[in-house]
Design a protein around this motif. Structure first.
Motif, PDB file in Angstrom:
ATOM      1  N   THR A 144       0.917  -1.154  -0.032  1.00  9.97           N
ATOM      2  CA  THR A 144       0.191  -0.068  -0.060  1.00  9.97           C
ATOM      3  C   THR A 144       0.766   1.090  -0.060  1.00  9.97           C
ATOM      4  O   THR A 144       1.681   1.511   1.046  1.00  9.97           O
ATOM      5  CB  THR A 144      -0.965   0.000   1.190  1.00  9.97           C
ATOM      6  N   THR A 257      -2.616   3.675  -3.259  1.00 11.52           N
ATOM      7  CA  THR A 257      -2.782   2.741  -4.217  1.00 11.52           C
ATOM      8  C   THR A 257      -2.268   1.444  -3.591  1.00 11.52           C
ATOM      9  O   THR A 257      -1.090   1.347  -2.921  1.00 11.52           O
ATOM     10  CB  THR A 257      -1.975   3.266  -5.158  1.00 11.52           C
ATOM     11  N   ARG A 258      -2.629   0.365  -3.890  1.00 12.21           N
ATOM     12  CA  ARG A 258      -2.393  -1.160  -3.577  1.00 12.21           C
ATOM     13  C   ARG A 258      -1.821  -1.645  -4.951  1.00 12.21           C
ATOM     14  O   ARG A 258      -2.527  -1.542  -5.794  1.00 12.21           O
ATOM     15  CB  ARG A 258      -3.483  -2.052  -3.171  1.00 12.21           C
ATOM     16  N   ALA A 291      -5.432  -2.169  -6.323  1.00  8.15           N
ATOM     17  CA  ALA A 291      -6.608  -1.303  -6.255  1.00  8.15           C
ATOM     18  C   ALA A 291      -6.186   0.183  -6.333  1.00  8.15           C
ATOM     19  O   ALA A 291      -5.021   0.632  -5.874  1.00  8.15           O
ATOM     20  CB  ALA A 291      -7.116  -1.419  -4.835  1.00  8.15           C
TER      21      ALA A 291
END
Length: 956
Positions: A144, A257-258, A291
């Motif tokens: 992350t 943001t992942r 993600a």
């Protein structure tokens, strides 16, 4: 620093503006220092606990709690003593109870931060990541992102710069790695183990595609231009995707943001670091995003991108600085501008700080000392907004500031400083601000104990504390001596911040800036308008892009002023002085500062003495060349050649008249070669010769070109490595200078200097025929090509030399035979033994010479037959101290001494100047005295017939 002055010194300046006597209302009594000891104890405890053994931390915390309990019991007993006590005894009890209470508070604060720090340290080293790092294993990691990608600029290490890279702060949430156990899966490979974790890591993405495409070169800021949205395609990546597109996807990652990466896990560079490991990968493939970012971070990203887009049409400096000034986005700042800001101690303007927020809050609420009065000012007052609603709006603005600038430690520091200003709005009293600062520091240490080890956090707290405590008193003292109120406040603020921060800065930079205070004073004129207009452009960017462009254009003018101040200040010869870069040096500087402050009181009482001190400071900063030469002996008045001390690289300067020189190679560092040329007073360069395209010879080219009239740049015809050759072409083209390629047998002269190109042979050109390459500038300053009388002349046999000797960039080094004032010098570049033998075969009558620039920084790869033929009087070796290559090689030094040469090394002697005439060379070493012995005369054939004896200079 600059804008916080408004909050810190506003109340002290209010006395004069209300017509009160100086000092009558400017100082509200002694500062409230009761929270300072607990904060210092908490800070020290957190810093120690982050690296201490958990058992030791637990024991110390238990001991501190026990001591606090004992002291609380003492305090309780003192309060329960019989009431029939004398006033003296009662006062003593109160003092003892107060002291015990203060110690209890300090112990409790230290215990709390130590416990939190120990828990953070344990979390950072829990799970599989530390074990994988110790094994340098590869793993698939889900991350992350917690911070914006930031560029790691290339550094020159030997012949090539390190590849550019992106550093991304992240938290590892899932790890998939091979588990090497006796029992493997049926397929025979190791078992794959998946573990969920939450470990802070640092992701390093090597931008090798940019390096291969020649898009980035050390010292020239190309990487920053690429990050600014001007990337050029270069090669393919993954399934046919252009490298620039892949790099842009890495650079465009937003916090929250992942993503999933395949990386090698290695330990951090320092023990006790915030991150548990470093994950290294490259940009061969785009990031695998699991993600996207949150809506909040996406909105903040759009705002930041809108500001960059609005500033695209500005000049280079303004385009680079405006995003940094407003939101701390320094991705476009080129290395030379960053160096200028560091040299003038103006880097606080490029980091998000409390000054940014204070300016915007001051625009909202007006001067803090009037915030609670009927005559309060600011937009809120003009719009009729009540005071409490104004404070609420200020809090919302602070929250938005944190979101846009990211909740990183530096931004949290800025928010804390902004909250201090909000407290000033409601109170107008300076005495409440210092406890507020202490409380904010304590809260931040409990939230993120790693701040206790942050130099940036320390500098921020010191600067704010100095503005709250020292600056008002110095301002009052200046006003009492007739200095206008606003000027006194600004001068006191700049001096106070510099005084308290300089001892910490010297630990990081090993230098003291002499221009920091005047440069920060001049910058004060532009900070507020640039910040306000920049924030306005940031706010309206998504809604009205044309309006944002107009606001950015208006902000560009004050931002240009900031860049001009930084560049001008850094360009002064005495902008800074070297200082021991250690905590001992910091203590020494603190002591010197105290002495200067005490002496300043006496100086202010005698205006004429102040004028004399100011003139001495100006002389120290400007350093007039005649005066410097008299005081230091550098440069020698009759110098013929100087080997600059530029670290692990080459940069030679050949005198060609007053203020004029021919430069051979530019070294690895633009700043170092620029300083060397400035010390020599060089303003005109008829020709720059770059022997070959390795970074330790060409990366400093922008520093040679900076602010000087250059006639032409001549290079070898072998364009290897391609990336560095492209870098040179771009630099030459941007400077509007002719680009030539060296031709064997070519002879040139300018003033009393003449030289001949001996190597490489014509057929070594390979890619491009030798000769002039696309003139891009005026050729009137280029040296003449006619062979002068008395110049060194050898038969032009290089064209028939063995071309097979040129096997790489080193062997294609331009080799020059130089004659000046009767001295003969041979500059070998980085020729390897095979090329050295071919050179001697092509020119069998080469040698003896007076001065030899030893090939390849004195490496062990030398042709001893060539050394015997040359028999130099002086041998110059240009290399860096503690270089990883072992240069110079002991056997090379020994071989040179066997031929009677005196060996001079820039890593030991610093810059070396060659003087003398008619075969009698002398050596002057900067800053040191070096004696020598006379060498017996010997008959010499060959070129130049140098002197019978060598006499050493005793110049300092």
């Amino acid at each position: 620093m600059s804008a916080t002055t408004t909050a810190a010194a506003g109340s002290s300046g209010a006395a004069n503006r209300r017509g009160l006597p100086a000092g009558a209302r400017g100082v509200e009594g002694p500062a409230d220092l009761r929270l300072i000891p607990p904060v210092l104890a908490a800070w020290l405890a957190a810093a120690l606990a982050l690296e201490a053994d958990p058992t030791s931390v637990t024991a110390c915390c238990a001991g501190a709690l026990a001591a606090a309990a004992v002291l609380l019991g003492v305090t309780w007993r003192l309060g329960r003593r019989p009431g029939a006590l004398s006033q003296v005894e009662a006062a003593g009890d109160r003092r003892r109870a107060g002291s015990a209470t203060a110690v209890v508070i300090a112990l409790l604060c230290a215990t709390a931060t130590a416990a939190v720090a120990a828990l953070h340290a344990a979390d950072s080293h829990r799970g599989p990541i530390p074990k994988l790092a110790r094994e340098h294993a590869e793993a698939e990691v889900d991350l992350t992102v917690t911070g914006d990608p930031r560029l790691i600029r290339p550094r020159v290490r030997g012949p090539a710069p390190t590849p550019p890279a992106l550093a991304i702060d992240a938290v590892a949430t899932r790890v998939r790695a091979a588990e090497h156990t006796p029992t493997h899966r049926a397929g025979g490979g190791p078992a794959q183990r998946v573990v969920r974790t939450r470990t802070p890591v640092l992701l390093i993405v090597d931008l090798r595609g940019m390096a291969r495409a020649g898009e980035v070169s050390a010292g020239h800021g190309e990487a920053e231009a690429t990050l600014g949205g001007r990337s050029r395609p270069g090669g393919s990546r993954g399934p046919g995707e252009p490298s620039a597109t892949v790099d842009a996807r890495w650079r465009g990652l937003l916090p929250s943001t992942r993503l999933r990466v395949r990386a090698r896990v290695v330990p951090p560079t320092r023990d006790g670091d915030r991150v548990a490991a470093v994950l290294r990968t490259d940009d061969d493939r785009p990031p695998m995003v699991l993600a996207g970012p949150s809506d909040l971070q996406r909105t903040a990203g759009r705002l930041r991108a809108g500001l960059r887009a609005a500033s695209d049409g500005l000049s280079a400096d303004a385009r680079a600085l405006l995003p940094g000034l407003v939101v701390g986005d320094t991705s476009r700042v080129p290395p030379d501008l960053d160096e200028a800001f560091r040299a003038t101690d103006m880097t606080h303007l490029l980091a998000v700080s409390g000054s940014n927020l204070s300016i915007v809050l001051a625009l909202l609420v007006g001067p803090p000392h009037l915030a609670a009065r009927a005559e309060r000012r600011g937009l809120a007052a003009r719009l009729g907004v009540p005071l409490r609603l104004t404070a609420l709006l200020g809090g919302v603005l602070t929250l938005g500031f944190v979101v846009v600038c990211r909740p990183e430690p530096s931004v949290l520091r800025a928010a804390a400083c902004g909250l201090i200003t909000l407290i000033a709005i409601g109170t107008g009293r300076r005495r409440t601000l210092l406890p507020a600062l202490a409380a904010a520091v304590l809260a931040l240490l409990l939230y993120d104990p790693w701040l206790a080890r942050s130099y940036g956090f320390l500098l921020s707290v010191l600067a704010t504390g100095g503005l709250l405590t020292i600056a008002p008193r110095w301002s009052a003292a200046l006003r009492a001596r007739g200095v206008p109120g606003r000027l006194a406040e600004v001068l006191a603020a700049a001096a106070a911040a510099q005084a308290v921060c300089a001892p910490v800065v010297v630990v990081l930079a090993a230098r003291v800036s002499l221009v920091a205070i005047p440069c920060n004073l001049l910058a004060e004129l532009a900070i507020a308008p640039a910040t306000v207009l920049g924030f306005a452009a940031l706010a309206v960017g998504p809604l009205a892009p044309p309006l944002a462009v107009g606001l950015a254009w208006c902000a560009g003018w004050p931002v240009e002023w900031l860049a001009s101040v930084a560049r001008t200040g850094a360009g002064l010869p005495g902008a800074g002085v070297s200082w021991p870069g250690s905590w001992g040096g910091a203590l020494l500087l603190a002591g010197v500062t105290v002495v200067v402050v005490l002496l300043a009181r006496r100086v202010l009482r005698h205006p004429w003495l102040g004028v004399v001190c100011a003139l001495l400071l100006v002389v120290a900063v400007v350093r007039p060349a005649p005066l410097v030469r008299v005081l230091t002996g550098w440069p020698p008045p009759d110098w013929r050649m100087v080997a600059c001390d530029v670290g692990q690289g080459d940069a030679l300067v050949l005198a060609a008249g007053e203020g004029t020189a021919v430069v051979v190679d530019a070294g690895p560092d633009a700043g170092a070669v620029d300083r060397c040329l400035r010390d020599l007073g060089i303003v005109r360069i008829p020709l720059i010769v770059l022997t070959h395209f390795h970074a330790d010879h060409v990366a400093g080219l922008p520093g040679v070109l900076r602010g000087r009239a250059v006639g032409a740049v001549e290079t070898t015809s072998l364009r290897e490595p391609p990336g560095q050759a492209a870098f040179v072409r771009r630099a030459v083209s941007e400077a509007g200078v002719r680009h030539l390629e060296a031709v064997p047998g070519e002879r040139r002269r300018t003033s009393g200097l003449s030289w001949q190109v001996l190597w490489p042979p014509r057929v070594a050109s390979g890619l491009v025929a030798p000769g002039t390459v696309t003139p891009t500038g005026d050729s009137s300053d280029a040296p003449d090509t006619a062979s002068p009388g008395g110049a060194p002349t050898l038969s032009d046999s290089a064209g028939t030399a063995d071309a097979s000797a040129v096997t790489g960039a080193n062997d294609a080094s331009v080799t020059l035979l130089v004659r000046t004032a009767g001295l003969t010098l041979l500059l070998l570049g980085d020729l390897e033994p095979t090329a050295q033998r071919a050179l001697l075969a092509a020119h069998p009558n080469l040698g003896p010479v007076d001065v030899l620039k030893v090939a390849h920084h004195g490496s062990a790869h030398q042709d001893h037959q060539l050394l015997r033929s040359l028999r130099p009087r002086l041998a110059l070796i240009s290399c860096g101290a503690d270089n990883p290559y072992g240069h110079p090689a002991p056997r090379t030094v020994a071989a040179l001494r066997e031929q009677g040469a005196r060996v001079l090394r820039t890593d030991v002697d610093g810059a070396v100047a060659i003087t003398g005439a008619v075969g009698a060379p002398k050596a002057s070493i900067r800053g040191r005295r070096r004696g020598g012995r006379s060498l017996p005369s010997r008959s010499r054939g060959g070129v130049g017939a140098p002197s019978a004896a060598l006499r050493r200079s005793r110049r300092s």
